[in-house]
Design a protein around this motif. Structure first.
Motif, short mmCIF file in Angstrom:
data_model
loop_
_atom_site.label_atom_id
_atom_site.label_comp_id
_atom_site.label_asym_id
_atom_site.label_seq_id
_atom_site.Cartn_x
_atom_site.Cartn_y
_atom_site.Cartn_z
N PRO A 44 0.83 -1.21 0.00
CA PRO A 44 0.00 0.00 0.00
C PRO A 44 0.87 1.26 0.00
O PRO A 44 1.93 1.30 0.64
N LEU A 45 0.45 2.26 -0.74
CA LEU A 45 1.22 3.49 -0.82
C LEU A 45 1.42 4.14 0.54
O LEU A 45 2.41 4.82 0.77
N SER A 46 0.51 3.90 1.46
CA SER A 46 0.63 4.50 2.79
C SER A 46 1.82 3.96 3.57
O SER A 46 2.30 4.58 4.51
N LEU A 47 2.33 2.79 3.17
CA LEU A 47 3.49 2.21 3.86
C LEU A 47 4.82 2.64 3.26
O LEU A 47 5.87 2.39 3.84
#
Length: 69
Positions: A44-47
């Protein structure tokens, strides 16, 4: 005392080098095992954080037609 064995120097004949290398690889192959196959999952881009790209690298990629346009 350590028993140090001297190895013969590498052969100078370039034609036999590839055959020798392939033979060495074939002999070593049974000693190595491949890891279990795993499927890659998207991250995920959030990681993804903390990645920095030097300005010179960014300019280099921007100047390349397949990346910059």
């Amino acid at each position: 005392m350590t028993n140090l064995k001297a190895h013969a120097p590498a052969p100078a004949d370039l034609e036999d080098d590839l055959a020798s290398l392939r033979g060495d690889c074939a002999r070593m192959a049974p000693h190595w095992t491949a890891p279990e196959k795993s499927t890659a999952r998207p991250v995920p881009l959030s990681l993804i954080h903390g990645v920095t790209v030097p300005a010179a690298s960014a300019r280099l990629l921007e100047a390349m037609p397949e990346y910059g346009n």
